[in-house]
Design a protein around this motif. Sequence first.
Motif, PDB file in Angstrom:
ATOM      1  N   HIS A 291       0.840  -1.203   0.000  1.00 15.62           N
ATOM      2  CA  HIS A 291       0.000   0.000   0.000  1.00 15.62           C
ATOM      3  C   HIS A 291       0.877   1.256   0.000  1.00 15.62           C
ATOM      4  CE1 HIS A 291      -3.361   2.623   0.785  1.00 15.62           C
ATOM      5  NE2 HIS A 291      -2.872   2.998   1.953  1.00 15.62           N
ATOM      6  N   LEU A 292       1.906   1.267   0.844  1.00 18.79           N
ATOM      7  CA  LEU A 292       2.829   2.404   0.861  1.00 18.79           C
ATOM      8  C   LEU A 292       3.573   2.542  -0.462  1.00 18.79           C
ATOM      9  CD1 LEU A 292       4.489   2.358   4.411  1.00 18.79           C
ATOM     10  CD2 LEU A 292       2.802   3.966   3.522  1.00 18.79           C
ATOM     11  N   LEU A 293       3.947   1.409  -1.039  1.00 17.25           N
ATOM     12  CA  LEU A 293       4.645   1.442  -2.329  1.00 17.25           C
ATOM     13  C   LEU A 293       3.767   2.069  -3.404  1.00 17.25           C
ATOM     14  CD1 LEU A 293       7.155   0.606  -3.964  1.00 17.25           C
ATOM     15  CD2 LEU A 293       6.040  -1.590  -4.392  1.00 17.25           C
ATOM     16  N   ARG A 294       2.483   1.747  -3.360  1.00 11.30           N
ATOM     17  CA  ARG A 294       1.557   2.334  -4.340  1.00 11.30           C
ATOM     18  C   ARG A 294       1.446   3.845  -4.146  1.00 11.30           C
ATOM     19  NH1 ARG A 294      -4.143   2.762  -4.707  1.00 11.30           N
ATOM     20  NH2 ARG A 294      -4.373   1.781  -2.671  1.00 11.30           N
ATOM     21  N   LEU A 295       1.428   4.279  -2.890  1.00  8.03           N
ATOM     22  CA  LEU A 295       1.355   5.717  -2.623  1.00  8.03           C
ATOM     23  C   LEU A 295       2.640   6.425  -3.047  1.00  8.03           C
ATOM     24  CD1 LEU A 295      -0.295   5.739   0.935  1.00  8.03           C
ATOM     25  CD2 LEU A 295      -1.417   5.959  -1.285  1.00  8.03           C
ATOM     26  N   MET A 296       3.773   5.774  -2.816  1.00 17.99           N
ATOM     27  CA  MET A 296       5.061   6.394  -3.137  1.00 17.99           C
ATOM     28  C   MET A 296       5.335   6.428  -4.637  1.00 17.99           C
ATOM     29  SD  MET A 296       7.401   4.814  -0.047  1.00 17.99           S
ATOM     30  CE  MET A 296       8.905   5.644  -0.550  1.00 17.99           C
ATOM     31  N   THR A 297       4.614   5.635  -5.407  1.00 20.74           N
ATOM     32  CA  THR A 297       4.788   5.658  -6.862  1.00 20.74           C
ATOM     33  C   THR A 297       3.657   6.407  -7.556  1.00 20.74           C
ATOM     34  OG1 THR A 297       3.728   3.471  -6.964  1.00 20.74           O
ATOM     35  CG2 THR A 297       6.141   3.537  -6.957  1.00 20.74           C
ATOM     36  N   SER A 298       2.827   7.079  -6.781  1.00 21.56           N
ATOM     37  CA  SER A 298       1.776   7.914  -7.370  1.00 21.56           C
ATOM     38  C   SER A 298       2.297   9.342  -7.511  1.00 21.56           C
ATOM     39  CB  SER A 298       0.528   7.891  -6.487  1.00 21.56           C
ATOM     40  OG  SER A 298       0.791   8.539  -5.253  1.00 21.56           O
ATOM     41  N   TRP A 299       1.502  10.189  -8.117  1.00 23.84           N
ATOM     42  CA  TRP A 299       1.919  11.583  -8.255  1.00 23.84           C
ATOM     43  C   TRP A 299       1.866  12.313  -6.916  1.00 23.84           C
ATOM     44  CZ3 TRP A 299       4.563  12.927 -12.290  1.00 23.84           C
ATOM     45  CH2 TRP A 299       4.330  12.333 -13.529  1.00 23.84           C
ATOM     46  N   ALA A 300       0.798  12.096  -6.163  1.00 21.35           N
ATOM     47  CA  ALA A 300       0.652  12.797  -4.882  1.00 21.35           C
ATOM     48  C   ALA A 300      -0.534  12.215  -4.128  1.00 21.35           C
ATOM     49  CB  ALA A 300       0.454  14.299  -5.096  1.00 21.35           C
ATOM     50  N   VAL A 301      -0.536  12.415  -2.817  1.00 27.36           N
ATOM     51  CA  VAL A 301      -1.684  12.082  -1.969  1.00 27.36           C
ATOM     52  C   VAL A 301      -2.278  13.404  -1.494  1.00 27.36           C
ATOM     53  CG1 VAL A 301      -2.465  10.998   0.163  1.00 27.36           C
ATOM     54  CG2 VAL A 301      -0.722   9.874  -1.237  1.00 27.36           C
ATOM     55  N   VAL A 302      -3.502  13.661  -1.904  1.00 26.00           N
ATOM     56  CA  VAL A 302      -4.153  14.939  -1.604  1.00 26.00           C
ATOM     57  C   VAL A 302      -5.347  14.682  -0.697  1.00 26.00           C
ATOM     58  CG1 VAL A 302      -5.238  16.995  -2.585  1.00 26.00           C
ATOM     59  CG2 VAL A 302      -3.444  15.798  -3.867  1.00 26.00           C
ATOM     60  N   CYS A 303      -5.433  15.423   0.396  1.00 24.03           N
ATOM     61  CA  CYS A 303      -6.582  15.237   1.282  1.00 24.03           C
ATOM     62  C   CYS A 303      -6.845  16.490   2.108  1.00 24.03           C
ATOM     63  CB  CYS A 303      -6.389  14.026   2.190  1.00 24.03           C
ATOM     64  SG  CYS A 303      -5.351  14.310   3.621  1.00 24.03           S
ATOM     65  N   ASP A 304      -8.051  16.549   2.647  1.00 30.71           N
ATOM     66  CA  ASP A 304      -8.467  17.620   3.557  1.00 30.71           C
ATOM     67  C   ASP A 304      -8.804  17.006   4.904  1.00 30.71           C
ATOM     68  OD1 ASP A 304      -9.025  20.421   2.064  1.00 30.71           O
ATOM     69  OD2 ASP A 304      -9.414  18.772   0.671  1.00 30.71           O
ATOM     70  N   VAL A 305      -8.448  17.731   5.959  1.00 34.49           N
ATOM     71  CA  VAL A 305      -8.741  17.302   7.328  1.00 34.49           C
ATOM     72  C   VAL A 305      -9.482  18.436   8.028  1.00 34.49           C
ATOM     73  CG1 VAL A 305      -7.773  16.601   9.548  1.00 34.49           C
ATOM     74  CG2 VAL A 305      -6.712  15.808   7.420  1.00 34.49           C
ATOM     75  N   TRP A 306     -10.646  18.108   8.582  1.00 32.27           N
ATOM     76  CA  TRP A 306     -11.436  19.105   9.305  1.00 32.27           C
ATOM     77  C   TRP A 306     -11.509  18.722  10.782  1.00 32.27           C
ATOM     78  CZ3 TRP A 306     -12.960  17.395   4.440  1.00 32.27           C
ATOM     79  CH2 TRP A 306     -13.085  18.375   3.453  1.00 32.27           C
ATOM     80  N   TYR A 307     -11.080  19.632  11.649  1.00 32.41           N
ATOM     81  CA  TYR A 307     -11.270  19.468  13.090  1.00 32.41           C
ATOM     82  C   TYR A 307     -12.581  20.164  13.458  1.00 32.41           C
ATOM     83  CZ  TYR A 307      -6.287  18.282  13.015  1.00 32.41           C
ATOM     84  OH  TYR A 307      -5.065  17.710  12.745  1.00 32.41           O
ATOM     85  N   LEU A 308     -13.572  19.370  13.818  1.00 28.66           N
ATOM     86  CA  LEU A 308     -14.914  19.901  14.065  1.00 28.66           C
ATOM     87  C   LEU A 308     -15.102  20.257  15.541  1.00 28.66           C
ATOM     88  CD1 LEU A 308     -16.900  17.376  11.829  1.00 28.66           C
ATOM     89  CD2 LEU A 308     -15.889  19.575  11.183  1.00 28.66           C
ATOM     90  N   GLU A 309     -16.224  20.889  15.822  1.00 24.57           N
ATOM     91  CA  GLU A 309     -16.520  21.349  17.179  1.00 24.57           C
ATOM     92  C   GLU A 309     -16.696  20.163  18.135  1.00 24.57           C
ATOM     93  OE1 GLU A 309     -16.755  24.389  18.549  1.00 24.57           O
ATOM     94  OE2 GLU A 309     -16.048  25.280  16.676  1.00 24.57           O
ATOM     95  N   PRO A 310     -16.174  20.280  19.361  1.00 27.25           N
ATOM     96  CA  PRO A 310     -16.368  19.203  20.347  1.00 27.25           C
ATOM     97  C   PRO A 310     -17.853  18.978  20.627  1.00 27.25           C
ATOM     98  CG  PRO A 310     -14.681  20.752  21.079  1.00 27.25           C
ATOM     99  CD  PRO A 310     -15.342  21.369  19.882  1.00 27.25           C
ATOM    100  N   GLN A 311     -18.201  17.736  20.852  1.00 30.41           N
ATOM    101  CA  GLN A 311     -19.587  17.358  21.116  1.00 30.41           C
ATOM    102  C   GLN A 311     -19.685  16.684  22.480  1.00 30.41           C
ATOM    103  OE1 GLN A 311     -22.091  18.184  18.826  1.00 30.41           O
ATOM    104  NE2 GLN A 311     -20.351  19.281  17.900  1.00 30.41           N
ATOM    105  N   TYR A 312     -20.848  16.851  23.104  1.00 25.41           N
ATOM    106  CA  TYR A 312     -21.069  16.288  24.431  1.00 25.41           C
ATOM    107  C   TYR A 312     -22.362  15.476  24.430  1.00 25.41           C
ATOM    108  CZ  TYR A 312     -17.552  19.734  25.786  1.00 25.41           C
ATOM    109  OH  TYR A 312     -16.399  20.479  25.864  1.00 25.41           O
ATOM    110  N   LEU A 313     -22.409  14.504  25.310  1.00 26.26           N
ATOM    111  CA  LEU A 313     -23.611  13.685  25.445  1.00 26.26           C
ATOM    112  C   LEU A 313     -24.754  14.546  25.964  1.00 26.26           C
ATOM    113  CD1 LEU A 313     -24.657  10.701  25.294  1.00 26.26           C
ATOM    114  CD2 LEU A 313     -24.153  10.558  27.743  1.00 26.26           C
ATOM    115  N   GLN A 314     -25.847  14.559  25.235  1.00 23.82           N
ATOM    116  CA  GLN A 314     -26.990  15.376  25.612  1.00 23.82           C
ATOM    117  C   GLN A 314     -27.889  14.636  26.597  1.00 23.82           C
ATOM    118  OE1 GLN A 314     -28.856  16.407  21.897  1.00 23.82           O
ATOM    119  NE2 GLN A 314     -27.220  17.825  21.295  1.00 23.82           N
ATOM    120  N   PRO A 315     -28.664  15.376  27.388  1.00 24.39           N
ATOM    121  CA  PRO A 315     -29.568  14.718  28.352  1.00 24.39           C
ATOM    122  C   PRO A 315     -30.537  13.775  27.648  1.00 24.39           C
ATOM    123  CG  PRO A 315     -29.394  17.076  28.804  1.00 24.39           C
ATOM    124  CD  PRO A 315     -28.698  16.851  27.506  1.00 24.39           C
TER     125      PRO A 315
END
Length: 372
Positions: A291-315
């Motif tokens: 799997h790593l070999l496939r990634l290393m022989t590709s053009w690029a790995v492009v992704c987005d990461v979103w850190y969302l708002e913390p959530q709490y257990l509701q009543p």
Amino acid sequence: MAGMESTSAEMDLDRPNLEEYLPSDSIHGSGSPKNLHLRDLLDISPTLTEAAGAIVDDSFTRCFKSNSPEPWNWNIYLFPLWCTGVVVRYGILFPLRLLTLLFGWIIFWAGFIPAHILLKGQEKLRRKIERKLVEMMCSFFVASWTGVVKYHGPRPSMRPHQVFVANHTSMIDFIILEQMTAFAVIMQKHPGWVGFIQKTILESVGCIWFNRTESKDREVVARKLREHVQGVDNNPLLIFPEGTCVNNQYTVMFKKGAFELGCAVCPIAIKYNKIFVDAFWNSKKQSFTMHLLRLMTSWAVVCDVWYLEPQYLQPGETAIEFAERVRDMIATRAGLKKVPWDGYLKYFRPSPKLTEKKQQIFAEDVLRRLEK
């Protein structure tokens, strides 16, 4: 002719007598009820409809299906360009990326071994150095794929009483998140060089390992999770509640363990752009090395990461409902389709109870038809 008649008679004797399975009143009554009962007995169209629907609309299998790249080198004009791309990726980019990764390992071990041995009496300083080294090594991994990662939202901080949960596409999810923040991750035990890294390096940042087939591991992991989230100096805890890698188009059910800790749950949504390579790791068909070999022989790995708002257990909210609410947030942000499947079915056959329940439903349906 006599031989043929004898054979025909024997075949008739071998055939099951369906009338034995019918009530006596339907046999001795008028012809119409008998025909009706026989027809109803042999009518399995609802079962066939359900089976055909499961085959046509198999949303479970689609969750773990790799998307093969569409060929575009189909004519004389494009083929030379495709060949040039292969030469560049395998002959130029891959060697450079491999050297980058090896250089990163040299720097890492040059710092990790002395810190791990010489600073045993200074735990706080040792853990800080090891944390920075792990983040650095993950950055080298991302560089070896020419990773283009865009992070959205505030960077996670070290605080007690919080846990981070994310959708799971590949083990590189952890690497991409780890290069920004040294998470302590909950991860399946792996063999080979990955297992060696787990035992020697990742344990230094507080990672917790488990085995899906060991019920005792689940109890130990649950206890360690509760202890970890209470610690002030512990690294942020990262959990992939799907429990398996999904192809970044769907999201399967979240395990409720991460949502029963009585702390804030911070969702993280990860979305890969498949224009250059499909980052999904199908562990049943491909080793992580390949799997790593496939990634290393590709053009690029492009992704987005979103850190969302913390959530709490509701009543009044259960842990399962809480997990579904967080899953809905991640799916909406990353553009994933929700399916009501347990990802562990990828590794285990359906429970005999589930099979028996289906058989019982079918038997009751047949009896109900006969009693009409």
